[in-house]
Design a protein around this motif. Structure first.
Motif, PDB file in Angstrom:
ATOM      1  N   SER A  20      -7.332   6.909  10.926  1.00  0.00           N
ATOM      2  CA  SER A  20      -6.672   6.542   9.680  1.00  0.00           C
ATOM      3  C   SER A  20      -6.663   5.023   9.554  1.00  0.00           C
ATOM      4  N   HIS A  36       0.105   7.925   7.192  1.00  0.00           N
ATOM      5  CA  HIS A  36       0.616   8.340   5.889  1.00  0.00           C
ATOM      6  C   HIS A  36       2.010   7.802   5.615  1.00  0.00           C
ATOM      7  N   LYS A  59      -7.392   1.292   3.603  1.00  0.00           N
ATOM      8  CA  LYS A  59      -8.547   1.069   2.734  1.00  0.00           C
ATOM      9  C   LYS A  59      -8.631  -0.368   2.217  1.00  0.00           C
ATOM     10  N   SER A 110       0.824  -1.211   0.000  1.00  0.00           N
ATOM     11  CA  SER A 110       0.000   0.000   0.000  1.00  0.00           C
ATOM     12  C   SER A 110       0.860   1.263   0.000  1.00  0.00           C
ATOM     13  N   SER A 111       0.194   2.400  -0.179  1.00  0.00           N
ATOM     14  CA  SER A 111       0.850   3.705  -0.097  1.00  0.00           C
ATOM     15  C   SER A 111      -0.046   4.656   0.686  1.00  0.00           C
ATOM     16  N   ALA A 112       0.393   5.882   0.824  1.00  0.00           N
ATOM     17  CA  ALA A 112      -0.414   6.871   1.539  1.00  0.00           C
ATOM     18  C   ALA A 112      -1.768   7.076   0.868  1.00  0.00           C
ATOM     19  N   ASP A 113      -1.848   6.821  -0.424  1.00  0.00           N
ATOM     20  CA  ASP A 113      -3.128   6.942  -1.128  1.00  0.00           C
ATOM     21  C   ASP A 113      -4.145   5.914  -0.644  1.00  0.00           C
ATOM     22  N   ASP A 114      -3.677   4.884   0.033  1.00  0.00           N
ATOM     23  CA  ASP A 114      -4.561   3.826   0.517  1.00  0.00           C
ATOM     24  C   ASP A 114      -5.020   4.055   1.952  1.00  0.00           C
ATOM     25  N   SER A 119       3.615   4.873   2.823  1.00  0.00           N
ATOM     26  CA  SER A 119       4.404   4.938   1.592  1.00  0.00           C
ATOM     27  C   SER A 119       5.865   4.570   1.821  1.00  0.00           C
TER      28      SER A 119
END
Length: 327
Positions: free
Chosen positions: A246, A294, A249, A229-233, A297
């Protein structure tokens, strides 16, 4: 300030100005003791232990391990830092506090409420008290209550998170508080840790990257999901706790829930199953739907705690050189 002098004494025992963040159902004996043995403050929520007796056992085991390390190396180890949930919903607070007072920890973090009821007994036991706060007003109140230091929960922290930008939050608090500040949220490497110091922080949390270590008690699927995953997830939602949280997702999707159509605030309650349509058992927060910040990432592998700390030490040192190391 007396607590600054004491903190400076502790800092001399650290390889990094870093706390392995206290994480629910993630921080256990192995993670905490290994972090301390490698020069990073090891923290854990006392509620990770099922009972106060188990908490006593954890502390005795951690203390014994660290004593062996200190004897073998001839060097002082980093302190262990229990995290007390001081909210009135924690029925174990007084019992857990009694255990801590017997063990006399050097550091204690308080979370989810005012530290006022526990500050005097912890001070009497010799502990530095760091209060976890998510707003400027909460920071002011914690200082008024006598907290020695503040953990500033900023936007991007994993789990129940703050909303303030870390640059604005730290500088606002520094305008009225000269004591120890710990930055929580978004610390993914030694470069970010160095930046936190420049900003005016004494220490920082690193949480998400410690989830994906071999010593973490997190589910192996959780660790693998962080790598992928990344911060977008990261999804910010109040559906699982009633407070902004947080969450990963992909874990929400794996639980059969639609991240874009989650129930109302706090509708997914801890310890309960959710029925959607048919009477199927629904996953529970923390155990089946996982949190992260976050800094996701920055998670690229699943190293040992020792390897993660060594890597961070190298990043931190290079970031302090004239040419920097931010690239």
């Amino acid at each position: 300030m007396a607590q600054q002098t004491t903190l400076a004494g502790l800092r001399a025992r650290l390889r990094l100005p870093l706390i392995a963040a206290p994480m629910f159902l993630v921080s256990g004996i192995e993670l905490v003791s290994t972090a301390c043995a490698n020069g990073v403050i090891g923290a854990f929520p006392t509620v990770n232990c099922r009972t106060p007796d188990e908490l006593d056992g954890w502390l005795r085991e951690i203390e014994a391990r660290l004593a062996r390390v200190a004897e073998a190396t001839g060097e002082a180890v980093a302190p262990v830092c229990p995290n007390l949930i001081v909210h009135r919903s924690n029925a174990r607070l007084q019992d857990d506090l009694a255990v801590l007072l017997r063990h006399r920890p050097e550091l204690v973090i308080t979370s989810v409420g005012s530290p006022a009821p526990v500050i005097r007994p912890l001070h009497d036991a010799g502990a530095i008290v760091l209060a976890d706060v998510a707003s400027i007003r909460h920071a002011e109140r914690a200082v008024e209550a006598g907290a020695d230091g503040l953990v500033l929960l900023t936007a991007g922290a994993g789990g129940q998170t703050g909303w303030l930008n870390p640059f604005a939050f730290v500088r606002a608090v520094r305008s009225f508080f000269a004591g120890p500040i710990v930055l929580a949220g978004g610390i993914s490497d030694g470069v970010a840790l160095r930046a936190a110091e420049v900003l005016g922080c004494d220490l920082a949390y690193m949480g998400t990257k410690f989830i994906a270590t071999r010593e973490s008690v997190a589910d192996d699927r959780y660790k693998a999901m962080l790598v992928d995953s990344s911060a977008d997830d990261i999804l910010l939602t109040s559906a699982f706790t009633g407070l902004p949280t947080s969450m990963l997702k992909p874990s929400v999707v794996a639980a059969g829930l639609d991240p874009e159509a989650l129930p109302a605030r706090g509708a997914i309650e801890i310890g309960s199953d959710i029925d959607i349509g048919a009477r199927e058992a629904r996953p529970k927060r923390w155990r089946d739907v996982w949190s992260a910040g976050h800094a996701t990432s920055g998670v690229t592998d699943i190293p040992t705690v020792a390897a993660l700390i060594a890597r961070t030490v190298d990043e931190y040192r290079r970031a302090g050189q004239p040419s920097g190391a931010a690239r």
